[in-house]
Design a protein around this motif. Sequence first.
Motif, short mmCIF file in Angstrom:
data_model
loop_
_atom_site.label_atom_id
_atom_site.label_comp_id
_atom_site.label_asym_id
_atom_site.label_seq_id
_atom_site.Cartn_x
_atom_site.Cartn_y
_atom_site.Cartn_z
N SER A 226 9.22 -12.28 -4.11
CA SER A 226 9.88 -11.76 -2.91
C SER A 226 11.22 -11.13 -3.25
N LYS A 227 11.99 -11.78 -4.14
CA LYS A 227 13.28 -11.24 -4.56
C LYS A 227 13.11 -9.93 -5.31
N MET A 228 12.06 -9.83 -6.14
CA MET A 228 11.80 -8.60 -6.88
C MET A 228 11.52 -7.45 -5.92
N MET A 229 10.75 -7.73 -4.88
CA MET A 229 10.42 -6.69 -3.90
C MET A 229 11.67 -6.28 -3.12
N ASP A 230 12.50 -7.25 -2.79
CA ASP A 230 13.74 -6.92 -2.09
C ASP A 230 14.63 -6.03 -2.96
N ALA A 231 14.71 -6.35 -4.25
CA ALA A 231 15.54 -5.57 -5.17
C ALA A 231 15.03 -4.14 -5.30
N ALA A 232 13.70 -3.96 -5.14
CA ALA A 232 13.11 -2.62 -5.22
C ALA A 232 13.08 -1.91 -3.88
N GLN A 233 13.70 -2.55 -2.85
CA GLN A 233 13.77 -1.99 -1.50
C GLN A 233 12.38 -1.69 -0.94
N THR A 234 11.49 -2.67 -1.12
CA THR A 234 10.13 -2.56 -0.60
C THR A 234 10.14 -2.78 0.91
N LEU A 236 8.95 -3.91 4.70
CA LEU A 236 8.43 -5.20 5.16
C LEU A 236 6.91 -5.23 5.13
N THR A 237 6.27 -4.14 5.58
CA THR A 237 4.81 -4.09 5.61
C THR A 237 4.23 -4.16 4.21
N LEU A 238 4.79 -3.35 3.30
CA LEU A 238 4.29 -3.33 1.92
C LEU A 238 4.54 -4.67 1.24
N ALA A 239 5.70 -5.26 1.50
CA ALA A 239 6.01 -6.56 0.90
C ALA A 239 5.04 -7.63 1.39
N SER A 240 4.66 -7.58 2.67
CA SER A 240 3.70 -8.55 3.21
C SER A 240 2.35 -8.42 2.53
N PHE A 241 1.90 -7.17 2.36
CA PHE A 241 0.64 -6.93 1.66
C PHE A 241 0.75 -7.38 0.20
N GLY A 242 1.91 -7.12 -0.40
CA GLY A 242 2.10 -7.51 -1.79
C GLY A 242 2.04 -9.01 -1.99
N PRO A 287 8.85 0.39 -12.88
CA PRO A 287 7.93 0.77 -11.81
C PRO A 287 8.10 2.22 -11.38
N ALA A 288 6.98 2.83 -10.98
CA ALA A 288 7.03 4.21 -10.46
C ALA A 288 7.42 4.22 -8.99
N GLY A 289 7.55 3.04 -8.38
CA GLY A 289 7.91 2.94 -6.97
C GLY A 289 7.55 1.57 -6.45
N PRO A 290 7.93 1.24 -5.22
CA PRO A 290 7.63 -0.08 -4.65
C PRO A 290 6.14 -0.42 -4.64
N ALA A 291 5.29 0.56 -4.35
CA ALA A 291 3.85 0.30 -4.32
C ALA A 291 3.34 -0.11 -5.70
N MET A 292 3.83 0.61 -6.74
CA MET A 292 3.42 0.29 -8.10
C MET A 292 3.92 -1.10 -8.50
N LEU A 293 5.11 -1.47 -8.02
CA LEU A 293 5.63 -2.80 -8.30
C LEU A 293 4.71 -3.86 -7.72
N CYS A 294 4.25 -3.66 -6.48
CA CYS A 294 3.36 -4.63 -5.85
C CYS A 294 2.05 -4.77 -6.62
N VAL A 295 1.50 -3.65 -7.06
CA VAL A 295 0.27 -3.68 -7.86
C VAL A 295 0.50 -4.45 -9.16
N ALA A 296 1.64 -4.19 -9.79
CA ALA A 296 1.95 -4.86 -11.05
C ALA A 296 2.06 -6.37 -10.85
N LEU A 297 2.72 -6.80 -9.77
CA LEU A 297 2.87 -8.22 -9.50
C LEU A 297 1.53 -8.89 -9.22
N ILE A 298 0.64 -8.18 -8.56
CA ILE A 298 -0.70 -8.72 -8.29
C ILE A 298 -1.47 -8.90 -9.60
N LEU A 299 -1.34 -7.93 -10.51
CA LEU A 299 -2.00 -8.04 -11.82
C LEU A 299 -1.48 -9.26 -12.59
N ILE A 300 -0.17 -9.46 -12.55
CA ILE A 300 0.42 -10.60 -13.25
C ILE A 300 -0.10 -11.91 -12.66
#
Length: 386
Positions: A226-234, A236-242, A287-300
């Motif tokens: 959650s903190k990583m997403m906040d730092a990337a300015q993700t 609210l909707t994208l962060a919830s999906f992430g 990351p190439a953007g907030p969406a890519m960050l979410c995908v990366a975190l899901i992979l991890i």
Amino acid sequence: MTWRALLTSGLVCFCAGGLYGWSALIAPLQAAYGVSTAQTGLVFSLAIASFTLAVILTPQLPWQTSTPRVVACFGLLGAACVFAAVRAQGYVPFLLWFSGGFGAASGGIYIAALGVAALTPAHRIATPAMVAAFGTGSAVFGPVWRVMDAYGVGMGGLSMLAAGLLMSSTCAAFAAAPAISEKAQPPAGSSAAHPSESHSRKDLVVIWAVFAFGSFGGLMVLGLASKMMDAAQTSLTLASFGLAGIAIGNTSGRLSVAFLSSHLRLEQCLFLAMAMTLYGLLSAAFPAGPAMLCVALILIATGYGIVASTVPVVTRSVFGAAGFQKRFSFIFTAWGVAGFFAPWAGGAMFDASDSFRLPLLISALAAVFCCLMTWQLGRQMAQSDT
């Protein structure tokens, strides 16, 4: 019957997994007792300590603990502790009942249920399924508690967990323990049947290192996503999906080992997990953007889930059903060490640099070291088979 033992133990394990959905109760706890964020964090930290201690000590009890009835005993203890926590009149009593009591009961449930799965001939399917049941509990109870709190239920939402533990434990108490069949035991002439002391110690050290370094990146993400997403300015909707994707990835990764282990060697499952983890860590660091960050975190998170299920399967394969619980109780301390250092070190490095890039790169180095240990583990397992 074996299926009844697995099903009832799995239901108790599912309820015990509610311990990891704890973050949904932070706001109700603060409202009930007026505590600080640090004090709410202490609830989970002490619960993890109690959980790990119970995993270590349960196999040392002077009776067979790989039975549904032992799972049921821990489940009933957990239900009593959760009921007491709901009725606690202050923060300290709540801390003792929930973190100390339910945390320990949850650890006892986890190691006893894994022991039940290890006794079955199809342990490569049963063990990942049991680990996934525990993870699914956290993914279900957390969102349900969040919704219940929105309707004003507050800490009373824990009563649902206590009721679930009570009902599932009652069912498990009447299930017979599965017998160790010939298929569940290592061949009489194999090194797993009569491992030398030096060979056993060497295997333990390597599996411990695989678990510690293989879990490092995943535990950091689960603790700081959650903190990583906040730092990337993700958004609210994208962060919830992430966050939902992270929970799904973690659980599906655990469950996938039942399929993967029937098509790949166990060390290959670990290599696959590390490939996903490394790709995710490097993508999250750059990351190439907030969406890519979410995908990366899901992979991890998915890679972490695979590691979490593969390690107990490896332990069972190397040491056999009879030696599983005591060996895995030691190996599980690797998870405790990684669980303490990964989120803490990641948070400290972020505070110092205002970036998660350094902790993510260090996690990548840990994954590389895990790959080296996995290669060594594969060699040792191949030597044991010859």
